[in-house]
Design a protein around this motif. Structure first.
Motif, PDB file in Angstrom:
ATOM      1  N   GLU A 112       0.801  -1.162   0.040  1.00 29.70           N
ATOM      2  CA  GLU A 112       0.183   0.057  -0.121  1.00 29.70           C
ATOM      3  C   GLU A 112       0.797   1.298  -0.258  1.00 29.70           C
ATOM      4  OE1 GLU A 112      -4.078   1.602   2.204  1.00 29.70           O
ATOM      5  OE2 GLU A 112      -3.021  -0.120   2.863  1.00 29.70           O
ATOM      6  N   ASP A 113       2.060   1.236   0.685  1.00 29.67           N
ATOM      7  CA  ASP A 113       2.836   2.278   0.511  1.00 29.67           C
ATOM      8  C   ASP A 113       3.385   2.633  -0.788  1.00 29.67           C
ATOM      9  OD1 ASP A 113       2.681   2.800   3.258  1.00 29.67           O
ATOM     10  OD2 ASP A 113       4.661   1.669   3.767  1.00 29.67           O
ATOM     11  N   ASP A 114       3.641   1.518  -1.581  1.00 29.45           N
ATOM     12  CA  ASP A 114       4.000   1.632  -2.961  1.00 29.45           C
ATOM     13  C   ASP A 114       2.975   2.365  -3.640  1.00 29.45           C
ATOM     14  OD1 ASP A 114       6.554   0.536  -2.628  1.00 29.45           O
ATOM     15  OD2 ASP A 114       5.550  -1.567  -3.188  1.00 29.45           O
ATOM     16  N   PHE A 115       1.690   1.997  -3.639  1.00 32.98           N
ATOM     17  CA  PHE A 115       0.754   2.528  -4.043  1.00 32.98           C
ATOM     18  C   PHE A 115       0.664   3.883  -3.652  1.00 32.98           C
ATOM     19  CE2 PHE A 115      -3.955   3.680  -4.459  1.00 32.98           C
ATOM     20  CZ  PHE A 115      -4.306   2.934  -5.530  1.00 32.98           C
ATOM     21  N   ASN A 116       0.736   4.400  -2.617  1.00 29.03           N
ATOM     22  CA  ASN A 116       0.663   5.709  -2.432  1.00 29.03           C
ATOM     23  C   ASN A 116       1.695   6.671  -2.914  1.00 29.03           C
ATOM     24  OD1 ASN A 116      -1.689   5.301  -0.873  1.00 29.03           O
ATOM     25  ND2 ASN A 116      -0.582   4.776   0.995  1.00 29.03           N
ATOM     26  N   ARG A 117       2.886   5.820  -2.842  1.00 29.10           N
ATOM     27  CA  ARG A 117       3.987   6.667  -3.582  1.00 29.10           C
ATOM     28  C   ARG A 117       3.848   7.062  -5.117  1.00 29.10           C
ATOM     29  NH1 ARG A 117      10.203   4.276  -4.082  1.00 29.10           N
ATOM     30  NH2 ARG A 117      11.028   5.817  -5.376  1.00 29.10           N
ATOM     31  N   ILE A 118       3.167   5.915  -5.628  1.00 30.63           N
ATOM     32  CA  ILE A 118       2.936   6.230  -7.224  1.00 30.63           C
ATOM     33  C   ILE A 118       2.156   7.484  -7.196  1.00 30.63           C
ATOM     34  CG2 ILE A 118       1.661   5.213  -9.166  1.00 30.63           C
ATOM     35  CD1 ILE A 118       2.384   2.399  -8.322  1.00 30.63           C
ATOM     36  N   ARG A 119       1.197   7.574  -6.501  1.00 33.02           N
ATOM     37  CA  ARG A 119       0.109   8.753  -6.568  1.00 33.02           C
ATOM     38  C   ARG A 119       0.810   9.985  -6.214  1.00 33.02           C
ATOM     39  NH1 ARG A 119      -5.793   7.302  -4.047  1.00 33.02           N
ATOM     40  NH2 ARG A 119      -6.665   6.431  -6.032  1.00 33.02           N
ATOM     41  N   LYS A 120       1.634   9.817  -4.894  1.00 30.07           N
ATOM     42  CA  LYS A 120       2.260  10.969  -4.456  1.00 30.07           C
ATOM     43  C   LYS A 120       3.313  11.723  -5.565  1.00 30.07           C
ATOM     44  CE  LYS A 120       4.988  12.852  -0.402  1.00 30.07           C
ATOM     45  NZ  LYS A 120       5.647  12.118   0.808  1.00 30.07           N
ATOM     46  N   GLU A 121       4.025  10.888  -6.333  1.00 30.44           N
ATOM     47  CA  GLU A 121       5.122  11.249  -7.310  1.00 30.44           C
ATOM     48  C   GLU A 121       4.516  11.599  -8.573  1.00 30.44           C
ATOM     49  OE1 GLU A 121       8.189   8.522  -7.410  1.00 30.44           O
ATOM     50  OE2 GLU A 121       8.540   8.701  -5.362  1.00 30.44           O
ATOM     51  N   ASN A 122       3.020  11.587  -8.603  1.00 28.73           N
ATOM     52  CA  ASN A 122       2.218  11.932  -9.602  1.00 28.73           C
ATOM     53  C   ASN A 122       2.562  10.981 -10.892  1.00 28.73           C
ATOM     54  OD1 ASN A 122       0.523  13.280 -11.201  1.00 28.73           O
ATOM     55  ND2 ASN A 122       1.678  14.615 -11.962  1.00 28.73           N
ATOM     56  N   LYS A 123       2.983   9.811 -10.685  1.00 26.72           N
ATOM     57  CA  LYS A 123       3.073   8.678 -11.512  1.00 26.72           C
ATOM     58  C   LYS A 123       1.848   7.844 -11.942  1.00 26.72           C
ATOM     59  CE  LYS A 123       7.839   9.101 -11.617  1.00 26.72           C
ATOM     60  NZ  LYS A 123       8.496   9.532 -12.777  1.00 26.72           N
ATOM     61  N   GLU A 124       1.586   7.157 -12.759  1.00 27.67           N
ATOM     62  CA  GLU A 124       0.398   6.335 -13.105  1.00 27.67           C
ATOM     63  C   GLU A 124       0.808   4.850 -13.472  1.00 27.67           C
ATOM     64  OE1 GLU A 124      -3.883   6.597 -15.365  1.00 27.67           O
ATOM     65  OE2 GLU A 124      -2.288   7.968 -15.816  1.00 27.67           O
ATOM     66  N   SER A 125       0.208   3.859 -12.911  1.00 28.62           N
ATOM     67  CA  SER A 125       0.252   2.516 -13.388  1.00 28.62           C
ATOM     68  C   SER A 125      -1.022   1.952 -13.650  1.00 28.62           C
ATOM     69  CB  SER A 125       0.759   1.591 -12.155  1.00 28.62           C
ATOM     70  OG  SER A 125       0.958   0.395 -12.696  1.00 28.62           O
ATOM     71  N   ILE A 126      -1.377   1.262 -14.881  1.00 29.20           N
ATOM     72  CA  ILE A 126      -2.434   0.846 -15.494  1.00 29.20           C
ATOM     73  C   ILE A 126      -2.516  -0.674 -15.671  1.00 29.20           C
ATOM     74  CG2 ILE A 126      -3.819   0.907 -17.419  1.00 29.20           C
ATOM     75  CD1 ILE A 126      -3.364   4.170 -17.575  1.00 29.20           C
ATOM     76  N   ALA A 127      -3.396  -1.322 -15.281  1.00 26.13           N
ATOM     77  CA  ALA A 127      -3.600  -2.769 -15.558  1.00 26.13           C
ATOM     78  C   ALA A 127      -4.531  -2.861 -16.570  1.00 26.13           C
ATOM     79  CB  ALA A 127      -3.983  -3.708 -14.410  1.00 26.13           C
ATOM     80  N   VAL A 128      -4.238  -3.748 -17.669  1.00 26.76           N
ATOM     81  CA  VAL A 128      -5.259  -4.061 -18.733  1.00 26.76           C
ATOM     82  C   VAL A 128      -6.048  -5.269 -18.431  1.00 26.76           C
ATOM     83  CG1 VAL A 128      -5.560  -4.130 -21.133  1.00 26.76           C
ATOM     84  CG2 VAL A 128      -3.601  -2.899 -20.360  1.00 26.76           C
ATOM     85  N   VAL A 129      -7.287  -5.172 -18.544  1.00 30.41           N
ATOM     86  CA  VAL A 129      -8.148  -6.392 -18.315  1.00 30.41           C
ATOM     87  C   VAL A 129      -9.172  -6.356 -19.417  1.00 30.41           C
ATOM     88  CG1 VAL A 129      -8.016  -6.114 -15.851  1.00 30.41           C
ATOM     89  CG2 VAL A 129      -9.904  -5.009 -16.936  1.00 30.41           C
ATOM     90  N   SER A 130      -9.574  -7.878 -19.599  1.00 26.73           N
ATOM     91  CA  SER A 130     -10.689  -8.206 -20.550  1.00 26.73           C
ATOM     92  C   SER A 130     -11.916  -8.402 -20.080  1.00 26.73           C
ATOM     93  CB  SER A 130      -9.982  -9.338 -21.568  1.00 26.73           C
ATOM     94  OG  SER A 130      -8.995  -9.054 -22.245  1.00 26.73           O
ATOM     95  N   ASN A 131     -12.779  -7.389 -20.258  1.00 27.44           N
ATOM     96  CA  ASN A 131     -14.161  -7.654 -19.946  1.00 27.44           C
ATOM     97  C   ASN A 131     -14.988  -8.702 -20.820  1.00 27.44           C
ATOM     98  OD1 ASN A 131     -16.894  -7.501 -19.343  1.00 27.44           O
ATOM     99  ND2 ASN A 131     -16.653  -5.475 -18.454  1.00 27.44           N
ATOM    100  N   MET A 132     -15.246  -9.994 -20.345  1.00 28.90           N
ATOM    101  CA  MET A 132     -15.751 -10.919 -21.240  1.00 28.90           C
ATOM    102  C   MET A 132     -17.128 -10.739 -21.314  1.00 28.90           C
ATOM    103  SD  MET A 132     -12.692 -12.146 -22.047  1.00 28.90           S
ATOM    104  CE  MET A 132     -13.291 -13.521 -23.209  1.00 28.90           C
ATOM    105  N   THR A 133     -17.716 -10.155 -20.496  1.00 26.74           N
ATOM    106  CA  THR A 133     -19.309  -9.842 -20.388  1.00 26.74           C
ATOM    107  C   THR A 133     -19.602  -8.769 -21.549  1.00 26.74           C
ATOM    108  OG1 THR A 133     -19.503 -10.375 -18.267  1.00 26.74           O
ATOM    109  CG2 THR A 133     -21.295  -9.126 -19.166  1.00 26.74           C
ATOM    110  N   LYS A 134     -18.681  -7.716 -21.528  1.00 30.29           N
ATOM    111  CA  LYS A 134     -18.972  -6.652 -22.709  1.00 30.29           C
ATOM    112  C   LYS A 134     -17.970  -6.856 -23.922  1.00 30.29           C
ATOM    113  CE  LYS A 134     -20.749  -3.327 -19.101  1.00 30.29           C
ATOM    114  NZ  LYS A 134     -20.732  -2.457 -18.640  1.00 30.29           N
ATOM    115  N   PHE A 135     -17.169  -7.777 -23.773  1.00 31.72           N
ATOM    116  CA  PHE A 135     -16.275  -7.926 -24.855  1.00 31.72           C
ATOM    117  C   PHE A 135     -15.306  -6.851 -25.061  1.00 31.72           C
ATOM    118  CE2 PHE A 135     -14.354  -9.322 -28.909  1.00 31.72           C
ATOM    119  CZ  PHE A 135     -13.954 -10.380 -28.532  1.00 31.72           C
TER     120      PHE A 135
END
Length: 315
Positions: A112-135
């Motif tokens: 959680e500290d890493d997550f907060n640090r990403i935000r504090k340093e104005n960085k962004e991490s994005i996870a790509v997911v496949s929605n199999m309901t809406k394709f």
């Protein structure tokens, strides 16, 4: 100027990506405003965004099948456990294995500290997911998610079809981000990146495949071919879009096929792939100084000849 890192899927082969990342961070002093990862790339993305490559190497190369699966679909030789597979088909399960242990591992990789640090340093991490309901592909960001919800999306992004169970989130069914978008270059461009480092874990096909021996190999070969076609489209569209938008793309792609089963995690093998990725990045990013002959119009002239991504250019 906004620099992005795009990380493709590839299971245990993600350690090769890690080697590339370590070289770029430590030797070239590169940092990214935005890191987008699909599948295994989503696991690498958060610590890459804040430059924690030593921790990333330790966390990633110590991943084992036991730390991922509570029901492992493979035996020690990497073959499918046939009785387990038959039982799960009879009981109408959505996968051959279950990866509940990965939930805990994800929180060990990104605290959680890493997550907060990403935000504090104005960085962004994005996870790509496949929605199999809406394709459709969806992009889950540290800027809009909570720590716990982002960890859930990382699990969804890493849920390989047939191997991991279908994930249910927000009233929809989700699977591995690579099902629909394995190399999300276009999303990085959409978010305003002007230079993008892209790491691709599928090697070009250079030789014939061996004969298929059973139904499982037929299914996996088919999925592999479909994935390669998706990769080709992602790369081509990314290059075309990048050219139109005047975005610089730096592509690092495995020159050879690393393994037939990327869901088998072996520390010794992953350390070797990490070293291979590091050396590959170094060989494609060498900087050499070349002294030119002095002339009356050019006294004491010095120029850098840069071998970058396989191309030589003068600067």
């Amino acid at each position: 100027m906004k620099r992005a890192l795009v990380l493709s899927g590839g299971g245990a082969k993600g350690s090769w990506s890690g080697g590339v990342i370590e070289y770029l961070v430590k030797e070239q002093k590169i940092s990214w405003d935005l890191v987008i990862g699909t599948s295994t790339g989503s696991l690498l993305a958060p610590l890459s965004a804040i430059g924690e490559v030593d921790r990333l190497k330790t966390a990633y190369t110590t991943v084992t099948s036991k730390s991922i699966f509570n029901i492992n679909p493979f035996n020690k030789k990497g073959k499918v456990k046939l009785l387990n597979a038959l039982w799960r088909v009879i009981t109408k399960k959505t996968s051959l294995g279950e990866g509940n242990n990965l939930k805990k591992k994800i929180k060990e990789i990104m605290t959680e500290d890493d997550f907060n640090r990403i935000r504090k340093e104005n960085k962004e991490s994005i996870a790509v997911v496949s929605n199999m309901t809406k394709f459709q592909s969806e992009y889950k960001s540290t800027k809009t998610e909570t720590y716990d919800s982002y960890c859930e999306w990382m699990l969804c992004s890493s849920s390989v079809p047939l191997i991991f169970e279908v994930q249910n989130n927000d009233g929809c069914e989700y699977l591995d981000g690579g099902v629909l978008n394995c190399i999300p270059i276009q999303e990085a461009i959409n978010l305003g990146a002007t230079e993008i480092d892209v790491v691709i874990l599928s090697a070009p096909v250079t030789k014939d495949y061996p004969p298929m021996e059973n139904m499982w190999e037929v299914v996996m070969r088919t999925l592999d071919f479909m994935n390669k076609e998706i990769n080709k489209d992602d790369i081509m569209l990314g290059k075309l879009s990048g050219k139109a938008e005047e975005v610089k793309l730096n592509i690092y792609r495995t020159p050879i096929s690393l393994t037939k089963n990327s869901i088998i995690f072996t520390k010794e093998q992953m350390l070797q792939w990490w070293a291979m990725g590091y050396e590959f990045a170094r060989s494609h990013y060498e900087v050499k100084e070349v002294k030119l002959k002095r002339t009356k119009t050019n006294p004491k002239y010095q120029i850098k000849s840069i071998i970058e991504k396989g191309k030589t250019r003068k600067k």
